[in-house]
Design a protein around this motif. Structure first.
Motif, PDB file in Angstrom:
ATOM      1  N   ALA A  36       5.267 -85.690  31.954  1.00  0.00           N
ATOM      2  CA  ALA A  36       4.548 -85.710  30.936  1.00  0.00           C
ATOM      3  C   ALA A  36       4.177 -84.477  30.386  1.00  0.00           C
ATOM      4  O   ALA A  36       3.075 -84.315  29.886  1.00  0.00           O
ATOM      5  N   VAL A  37       4.959 -83.500  30.222  1.00  0.00           N
ATOM      6  CA  VAL A  37       4.757 -82.151  29.715  1.00  0.00           C
ATOM      7  C   VAL A  37       4.733 -82.419  28.319  1.00  0.00           C
ATOM      8  O   VAL A  37       5.752 -83.250  27.609  1.00  0.00           O
ATOM      9  N   LYS A  38       3.722 -81.869  27.649  1.00  0.00           N
ATOM     10  CA  LYS A  38       3.575 -81.989  26.072  1.00  0.00           C
ATOM     11  C   LYS A  38       4.067 -80.669  25.242  1.00  0.00           C
ATOM     12  O   LYS A  38       4.391 -80.509  24.328  1.00  0.00           O
ATOM     13  N   HIS A  39       3.891 -79.401  25.967  1.00  0.00           N
ATOM     14  CA  HIS A  39       4.130 -78.176  25.534  1.00  0.00           C
ATOM     15  C   HIS A  39       5.153 -77.491  26.395  1.00  0.00           C
ATOM     16  O   HIS A  39       4.914 -77.463  27.514  1.00  0.00           O
ATOM     17  N   ILE A  40       6.138 -76.716  25.823  1.00  0.00           N
ATOM     18  CA  ILE A  40       7.266 -76.278  26.402  1.00  0.00           C
ATOM     19  C   ILE A  40       7.664 -75.123  25.929  1.00  0.00           C
ATOM     20  O   ILE A  40       7.791 -75.110  24.796  1.00  0.00           O
ATOM     21  N   GLN A  41       8.184 -74.368  26.773  1.00  0.00           N
ATOM     22  CA  GLN A  41       8.872 -73.011  26.330  1.00  0.00           C
ATOM     23  C   GLN A  41      10.096 -73.101  27.150  1.00  0.00           C
ATOM     24  O   GLN A  41       9.971 -73.082  28.477  1.00  0.00           O
ATOM     25  N   VAL A  42      11.474 -73.098  26.690  1.00  0.00           N
ATOM     26  CA  VAL A  42      12.378 -72.876  27.306  1.00  0.00           C
ATOM     27  C   VAL A  42      13.066 -71.685  27.065  1.00  0.00           C
ATOM     28  O   VAL A  42      13.170 -71.054  25.793  1.00  0.00           O
ATOM     29  N   PHE A  43      13.886 -71.140  28.060  1.00  0.00           N
ATOM     30  CA  PHE A  43      14.527 -69.844  28.069  1.00  0.00           C
ATOM     31  C   PHE A  43      16.132 -70.080  28.479  1.00  0.00           C
ATOM     32  O   PHE A  43      16.239 -70.890  29.335  1.00  0.00           O
ATOM     33  N   SER A  44      16.908 -69.708  27.657  1.00  0.00           N
ATOM     34  CA  SER A  44      18.325 -70.069  27.863  1.00  0.00           C
ATOM     35  C   SER A  44      19.154 -68.747  27.647  1.00  0.00           C
ATOM     36  O   SER A  44      18.660 -67.945  26.807  1.00  0.00           O
ATOM     37  N   ASP A  45      20.115 -68.397  28.403  1.00  0.00           N
ATOM     38  CA  ASP A  45      21.161 -67.306  28.242  1.00  0.00           C
ATOM     39  C   ASP A  45      22.199 -67.680  27.361  1.00  0.00           C
ATOM     40  O   ASP A  45      23.025 -66.825  27.123  1.00  0.00           O
ATOM     41  N   SER A  46      22.399 -68.819  26.669  1.00  0.00           N
ATOM     42  CA  SER A  46      23.411 -69.271  25.832  1.00  0.00           C
ATOM     43  C   SER A  46      22.932 -69.077  24.449  1.00  0.00           C
ATOM     44  O   SER A  46      22.189 -69.664  23.835  1.00  0.00           O
ATOM     45  N   LEU A  47      23.537 -68.013  23.925  1.00  0.00           N
ATOM     46  CA  LEU A  47      23.031 -67.596  22.425  1.00  0.00           C
ATOM     47  C   LEU A  47      23.499 -68.819  21.536  1.00  0.00           C
ATOM     48  O   LEU A  47      22.667 -68.978  20.643  1.00  0.00           O
ATOM     49  N   LEU A  48      24.693 -69.296  21.750  1.00  0.00           N
ATOM     50  CA  LEU A  48      25.168 -70.414  20.905  1.00  0.00           C
ATOM     51  C   LEU A  48      24.157 -71.493  20.943  1.00  0.00           C
ATOM     52  O   LEU A  48      23.893 -71.989  19.918  1.00  0.00           O
ATOM     53  N   VAL A  49      23.649 -72.234  21.964  1.00  0.00           N
ATOM     54  CA  VAL A  49      23.063 -73.217  22.025  1.00  0.00           C
ATOM     55  C   VAL A  49      21.467 -72.970  21.394  1.00  0.00           C
ATOM     56  O   VAL A  49      20.954 -73.591  20.605  1.00  0.00           O
ATOM     57  N   VAL A  50      20.872 -71.644  21.741  1.00  0.00           N
ATOM     58  CA  VAL A  50      19.618 -71.390  21.267  1.00  0.00           C
ATOM     59  C   VAL A  50      19.733 -71.131  19.791  1.00  0.00           C
ATOM     60  O   VAL A  50      18.806 -71.926  18.978  1.00  0.00           O
ATOM     61  N   ASN A  51      20.812 -70.669  19.285  1.00  0.00           N
ATOM     62  CA  ASN A  51      20.889 -70.562  17.801  1.00  0.00           C
ATOM     63  C   ASN A  51      20.960 -71.743  17.022  1.00  0.00           C
ATOM     64  O   ASN A  51      20.806 -71.781  15.965  1.00  0.00           O
ATOM     65  N   GLN A  52      21.768 -72.606  17.683  1.00  0.00           N
ATOM     66  CA  GLN A  52      22.389 -74.039  17.005  1.00  0.00           C
ATOM     67  C   GLN A  52      20.904 -74.778  16.997  1.00  0.00           C
ATOM     68  O   GLN A  52      20.571 -75.654  16.131  1.00  0.00           O
ATOM     69  N   VAL A  53      20.188 -74.801  18.146  1.00  0.00           N
ATOM     70  CA  VAL A  53      18.946 -75.700  18.420  1.00  0.00           C
ATOM     71  C   VAL A  53      18.043 -75.063  17.187  1.00  0.00           C
ATOM     72  O   VAL A  53      17.162 -75.851  16.492  1.00  0.00           O
ATOM     73  N   ASN A  54      17.666 -73.774  17.174  1.00  0.00           N
ATOM     74  CA  ASN A  54      16.909 -72.828  16.080  1.00  0.00           C
ATOM     75  C   ASN A  54      17.431 -72.910  14.680  1.00  0.00           C
ATOM     76  O   ASN A  54      16.877 -72.524  13.993  1.00  0.00           O
ATOM     77  N   GLN A  55      18.714 -73.526  14.543  1.00  0.00           N
ATOM     78  CA  GLN A  55      19.049 -73.700  13.245  1.00  0.00           C
ATOM     79  C   GLN A  55      19.554 -72.467  12.575  1.00  0.00           C
ATOM     80  O   GLN A  55      19.429 -72.024  11.301  1.00  0.00           O
TER      81      GLN A  55
END
Length: 150
Positions: A36-55
């Protein structure tokens, strides 16, 4: 006030590094939603995934587009979401977990097939998927009777 959640995942299907990174993101998002988390900060070392998700990067690969679509649909369920890149050499926690694993191996999820395959077929057309119980809980709020299964 926040908490740090760790989730171990084992893939029992062939996946590229980028596909495995998306599987980890999706599993983590589902894990947070199940709590039931509503606010989340995710950290990833995958530059590709981070940049694709963040558009910032365009997604051209057909399989990664499926992963991105699934990730975005889960992200929409949070009131507040952020995804930040952490360079691999600075990601000591992930490095330690990758080498040692989680202390409680019962918290490791095993995936037999890509998560988007579970999401893209209707329940009449497919065999049961590891996500079904989680999705049922998220939709209905009803937990399984068995404490272990819950």
């Amino acid at each position: 006030m926040g908490a740090v959640l760790h989730q171990a995942v084992t893939l029992r299907f062939k996946a590229t590094n980028n596909q495995a990174e998306y599987e980890a993101l999706i599993a983590g998002l589902k894990f947070a939603l199940s709590m039931a988390v509503k606010h989340i900060q995710v950290f990833s070392d995958s530059l590709l995934v981070v940049n694709q998700v963040n558009q910032t990067f365009e997604t051209k690969d057909k399989v990664l587009k499926k992963y991105l679509h699934q990730a975005k649909s889960l992200i929409a369920l949070f009131e507040d979401f952020s995804l930040t890149h952490v360079p691999r050499e600075e990601n000591k926690v992930a490095d330690r977990l990758a080498k040692e694993g989680l202390p409680n191996s019962r918290r490791t999820q095993v995936f037999e097939k890509p998560s988007f395959e579970c999401a893209e077929t209707s329940s009449e057309e497919r065999s049961p998927c590891w996500m079904d119980r989680i999705l049922n809980y998220l939709k209905s709020g009803i937990q399984p009777d068995s404490r272990q299964e819950a």
